[in-house]
Design a protein around this motif. Structure first.
Motif, short mmCIF file in Angstrom:
data_model
loop_
_atom_site.label_atom_id
_atom_site.label_comp_id
_atom_site.label_asym_id
_atom_site.label_seq_id
_atom_site.Cartn_x
_atom_site.Cartn_y
_atom_site.Cartn_z
N VAL A 1 0.81 -1.22 0.00
CA VAL A 1 0.00 0.00 0.00
C VAL A 1 0.85 1.27 0.00
CG1 VAL A 1 -1.93 -1.14 1.13
CG2 VAL A 1 -0.23 0.03 2.51
N LYS A 2 2.13 1.14 0.26
CA LYS A 2 2.99 2.31 0.20
C LYS A 2 3.64 2.44 -1.18
CE LYS A 2 7.25 4.30 2.08
NZ LYS A 2 8.44 4.06 2.94
N ASP B 1 2.69 7.40 -4.45
CA ASP B 1 2.20 8.24 -5.55
C ASP B 1 1.63 9.56 -5.01
OD1 ASP B 1 2.92 6.30 -7.33
OD2 ASP B 1 0.95 6.06 -8.23
N LEU B 2 0.91 9.47 -3.90
CA LEU B 2 0.39 10.70 -3.28
C LEU B 2 1.53 11.61 -2.85
CD1 LEU B 2 -2.49 9.22 -1.13
CD2 LEU B 2 -2.76 11.02 -2.83
N HIS B 3 2.58 11.00 -2.31
CA HIS B 3 3.74 11.80 -1.91
C HIS B 3 4.35 12.49 -3.13
CE1 HIS B 3 4.24 8.63 1.51
NE2 HIS B 3 3.23 9.46 1.73
N HIS C 1 -6.32 9.28 0.19
CA HIS C 1 -5.27 9.45 1.18
C HIS C 1 -5.74 8.91 2.55
CE1 HIS C 1 -1.96 12.36 2.87
NE2 HIS C 1 -1.69 11.08 3.07
N GLY C 2 -6.97 9.25 2.92
CA GLY C 2 -7.50 8.76 4.19
C GLY C 2 -7.65 7.25 4.20
N SER D 1 -6.86 3.61 -5.63
CA SER D 1 -5.52 3.59 -6.22
C SER D 1 -5.55 4.08 -7.66
CB SER D 1 -4.92 2.17 -6.16
OG SER D 1 -4.72 1.77 -4.83
N THR D 2 -6.63 3.77 -8.38
CA THR D 2 -6.77 4.26 -9.76
C THR D 2 -6.78 5.78 -9.78
OG1 THR D 2 -7.97 2.27 -10.42
CG2 THR D 2 -8.24 4.23 -11.80
N HIS D 3 -7.54 6.39 -8.86
CA HIS D 3 -7.59 7.86 -8.81
C HIS D 3 -6.22 8.44 -8.47
CE1 HIS D 3 -11.82 7.62 -9.35
NE2 HIS D 3 -12.13 7.25 -8.12
N VAL D 4 -5.51 7.79 -7.57
CA VAL D 4 -4.19 8.29 -7.18
C VAL D 4 -3.21 8.21 -8.34
CG1 VAL D 4 -2.20 7.87 -5.68
CG2 VAL D 4 -4.51 7.76 -4.73
#
Length: 877
Positions: A213-214, A222-224, A256-257, A311-314
């Motif tokens: 998940v990281k 990816d968010l980072h 993210h949440g 995850s697709t959105h990220v």
């Protein structure tokens, strides 16, 4: 947040305890409080902030006790040192067992004063059991380190001062901003390169059944990256993706949440910083997060479907925020065709996009046409086009997916294999593929937990198309033969279509093939495909597991096996279709499913069946005299008497031995057999690239194969395949290929000699195999993990005219093959061929059996089955 402050142990509010034991107890107590609070709130981001706050308090207390500051906690003129939080800790996103990333910073002239303080403080923090990752730098070194280490630069983007010299921390921030402003494009390139390297480690896909998940595509990293790319553009800014549409920003916050909560759960469940969302953990999380059963799937499947959607959105946000702007830089956008000024499409480098939203609003069919035009022109769909497809998808009329109209759009999309995976993935991501084929929507993010497939059903189908596409450009010597088959196909688009639809039946529980056939037949009728392609597609869907089944349990040197398969296939065109489809399907299961050995067997099955269909092989029955012609170099060196010995050695061996064994290895076995009267046992151990090949020649005796596999198990070897042959004189040839996973032989050359000694003791002196295995059976390192998967036994008397086939499917574990072969030996079953394979976490072993030269009677089969079930489900003893 006030309640969070009150949850800190009292010692963290003022100072840390003096002894290591007391301090570690405080750390454990604080983590327990954090766990209890998280289990009630189930909010990973909030837990991360709370964790960061009490680590702040711990570090600041240690700082005060370390003598760098006065007891007031304010910097003193002689401190000359700054302590800064970096990375996730700097962002106050600190997971329960993540490293605490710290930077100790000083001016070069103060090094003599600062270094001793840092050493004392670091030693104190390690004594506390705090998992710190420290960077120790002078302010003068910072510029060079940032230039040389992009990952350090990204961590520094989130730096914040914990204690010490404020001016020093501000100077570091100014230096970083200056470096980023001066070389912003270079840093965006560095960031993109880091992410592409990470993506490659995860096969460029989100849809892993057990994702990290990281680090996985679409994970927290990816968010980072979205955050870092914003900070690179504006080092003093908030770090949010402000250039994304409001809906995308909302989706990112929700993702993210969700991902933070999952990762926090994993840390607490594992008791350390492992981020892999395993099948076992999925069950726990589904229960803890309140997912319930529904008609569309069980709770775990619903949890994972939500994971993939987030995850697709990220991943999409990162692509649009980081990768797409880089690709568009300095690239001119122009009409697709200069002569068509009113074209609805534009061209940008190697991509195609809409000229405007009006082009779609006026003619919604352009949503489909852009994909077919892209295929015809060899272009990819620009990321800017995807939001438009999503926005106007509901403008398409239901009749647009019926008959020739949709066929004329969709088939050209398939016709050009180059870039097909990317086009189909874009259609799937936007919902267009599911709109065209509602049957495909039913497998969207569908999880089938069989401990073998690594990807969701929809991604597996798309990856199968991708692996077919990749054959076009492969230079891999082992794959060129399959590439040649693909080049011989006149219409590979029908195979791509079959691969896309071959697993539609997995939308429901139970046997999926009949359901997949029904769904694919419905689609080809709706598309009004010509009879030939429609039959080819449904033929593949109906038989897509056939070659895999033969590879797993079939004796490729048994004429009856090849005859039956050739009769089912019927033509060389269908055989080519099925072979290439099987290649792509197996390769899409997981990265290791299509081993070189499996490739070779697949090709061997293709060639032998091709010859059977074309009648090029004829009877193919060899006599020992005919085989001698292939051993001419050996025969030329032998005295006439030994030529006769060679003929007698070959007499009685089954035809598969003569065909499966290279002439030079036949000669090797013959030489070993010549020494038998004196030695009673001959063996040869050969090291290959990643495996070992053990050839053993001996006089046949009951339980020989079981004892041989027992010795290999006692040395911790992983058996990959095995075959056994015997001649008329009772000489048996066993050939075993195995892996030395612990590198026992490589690291301890003397172990190879001991292996030979043990083998002889067991085979000739009757040494007890069970005693050898006891130590490994009781070792934690070899203990089988808990499994929900059961043991499946199946018998087949029709597959071969000479043998009864037994297929055993069971959780893979240490000593499994020994247990099976030992039980078979107890019933005096002769193992003529053993086909050994491991798929993910399960073993699939097939045995060709006789007793006293005949097939096993049904009553004997029942007795053997009862004994095997008891043995394989009752532990290792």
């Amino acid at each position: 947040m006030g309640s969070t402050r009150n949850s800190f142990p009292p010692s963290l509010r003022r100072r840390i305890p003096g002894s290591r034991e007391e301090a570690r107890a405080v750390l454990a107590d604080s983590r327990a409080v954090l766990r209890q609070r998280f289990w009630l709130q189930k909010d990973g981001l909030r837990a991360g902030r709370e964790h960061a706050r009490w680590v702040d308090a711990l570090l600041q207390s240690a700082w005060r006790e370390g003598g760098a500051h006065s007891h007031s906690g304010k910097a003193t003129p002689d401190s000359r040192l700054a302590l800064m939080a970096l990375g996730g800790y700097g962002r106050r996103e600190l997971y329960p067992f993540s490293d605490v990333d710290l930077l100790f910073l000083w001016r070069g002239k103060d090094e003599k004063h600062a270094v001793p303080q840092v050493k004392r403080l670091v030693a104190r923090l390690w004594d506390l059991g705090l998992p710190i990752k420290q960077h120790v730098r002078s302010i003068e070194e910072l510029d060079l380190d940032v230039r040389q280490n992009p990952e350090f630069a990204m961590a520094l983007l989130d730096a914040r001062l914990l204690a010490g010299d404020t001016a020093l921390a501000e100077r570091a921030a100014e230096q970083l901003a200056r470096l980023l402003n001066a070389q912003r494009d270079r840093w965006m390139e560095e960031l993109a390169a880091l992410q592409q390297e990470r993506y490659a480690r995860f096969d460029q896909t989100i849809y892993h059944l057990e994702p990290d998940v990281k680090e996985c595509v679409g994970g927290l990293r990816d968010l980072h990256c979205v955050h870092w790319s914003s900070r690179i553009r504006d080092p003093r800014g908030p770090g949010g993706p402000l250039d994304l549409p409001r809906q995308d920003r909302r989706r990112l916050r929700e993702a993210h949440g969700f991902l933070s909560t999952i990762r926090t759960f994993l840390h607490f469940l594992n008791g350390w910083g492992k981020n892999l969302l395993t099948h076992e953990h999925q069950e726990v999380l589904a229960r803890e997060l309140g997912w319930e059963e529904d008609p569309g799937g069980n709770a775990v499947e619903n949890l994972m479907r939500q994971y993939y959607l987030h995850s697709t959105h990220v991943a999409r946000a990162l692509r649009r925020h980081l990768f797409a702007p880089r690709a568009r830089r300095h690239v001119e956008t122009k009409p697709l065709s200069p002569s068509a000024a009113d074209s609805p499409f534009l061209r940008r480098n190697g991509t195609i996009l809409f000229a405007s939203d009006r082009a779609v609003a006026r003619e919604p069919s352009n949503l489909l046409r852009i994909f077919s035009v892209a295929a015809e022109r060899g272009l990819q769909i620009d990321d800017e086009a995807l939001p438009t497809v999503e926005k106007y998808l509901d403008r398409l009329e239901p009749l647009d997916r019926e008959g020739p109209r949709v066929r004329d759009f969709f088939v050209p999309i398939l016709r050009s294999l180059g870039g097909l995976y990317a086009r189909l993935s874009a259609m799937h991501e936007t919902g267009l593929l599911s709109w065209l084929f509602p049957e495909f929507e039913s497998i969207h993010c569908r999880v089938v937990r069989d401990y073998f497939h690594k990807y969701t059903v929809d991604e597996h189908s798309l990856l199968a198309v991708k692996h077919l596409e990749e054959l076009l450009d492969t230079e891999d010597p082992s794959l060129r033969r399959f590439r040649t088959l693909l080049e011989e196909m006149t219409a590979p688009e029908w195979l791509a279509c079959a691969l896309l639809f071959h697993d539609l039946g997995k939308a429901e529980r139970g046997l999926h093939v009949p359901k997949s056939v029904h769904a694919s037949e419905r689609i080809v009728r709706r598309l009004e495909l010509p009879a030939g392609p429609a039959e080819d597609i449904t033929f593949f869907v109906r038989h897509h597991l056939l070659m895999s089944s033969i590879l797993r349990k079939g004796d490729l040197h048994d004429e009856e096996v090849i005859r039956k398969f050739a009769d089912q296939v019927g033509s060389t065109e269908r055989l080519r279709f099925l072979c290439l489809g099987t290649y792509a399907d197996v390769r899409a299961v997981n990265p290791t499913a299509l081993s070189l050995w499996t490739q070779d067997r697949l090709w061997q099955l293709y060639v032998q069946t091709y010859h059977r269909i074309t009648r090029a092989v004829g009877d193919e029955r060899y006599s020992p005299e005919e085989v001698l012609e292939d051993l001419t170099p050996l025969v030329a060196e032998l005295p006439d008497a030994e030529v006769g010995d060679l003929r007698e050695f070959l007499r009685g061996f089954p035809r598969r031995y003569l065909r499966a064994t290279p002439p030079e290895r036949v000669a090797q076995h013959f030489r070993m057999a010549q020494r038998l009267p004196a030695s009673h046992l001959e063996f040869r151990l050969e090291e290959r690239d990643a495996t070992y090949l053990l050839s053993l020649v001996a006089y046949d005796r009951p339980g020989l194969f079981a004892r041989l596999t027992g010795v290999l198990a006692s040395f911790g070897m992983n058996i990959l395949r095995g075959e056994a042959f015997s001649n008329s004189a009772g000489v048996i040839v066993d050939v075993i290929e195995f892996e030395d996973l612990n590198r026992t032989f490589a690291l301890n050359p003397s172990e190879r000699e001991r292996f030979g000694e043990v083998l002889r003791d067991v085979m000739l002196q009757g040494r007890d195999v069970e005693a050898l295995l006891t130590r490994r059976w009781t070792s934690v390192a070899f203990r089988a993990p808990a499994q929900r998967m059961g043991v499946t036994l199946s018998w087949d008397d029709d597959y071969s005219k000479n043998y009864t086939l037994l297929e055993v499917i069971a959780p893979d574990r240490f000593g499994l093959l020994y247990q099976i072969s030992k039980t078979l030996a107890q019933f005096r079953c002769n193992i003529d061929v053993a086909l050994i394979s491991t798929e993910g976490m399960r073993a699939i072993d097939v045995f060709y059996l006789t007793r006293e030269g005949k097939k096993l009677e049904p009553s004997l089969q029942r007795d053997v089955q009862d004994a095997l079930v008891k043995t394989l489900t009752g532990g290792m003893a």
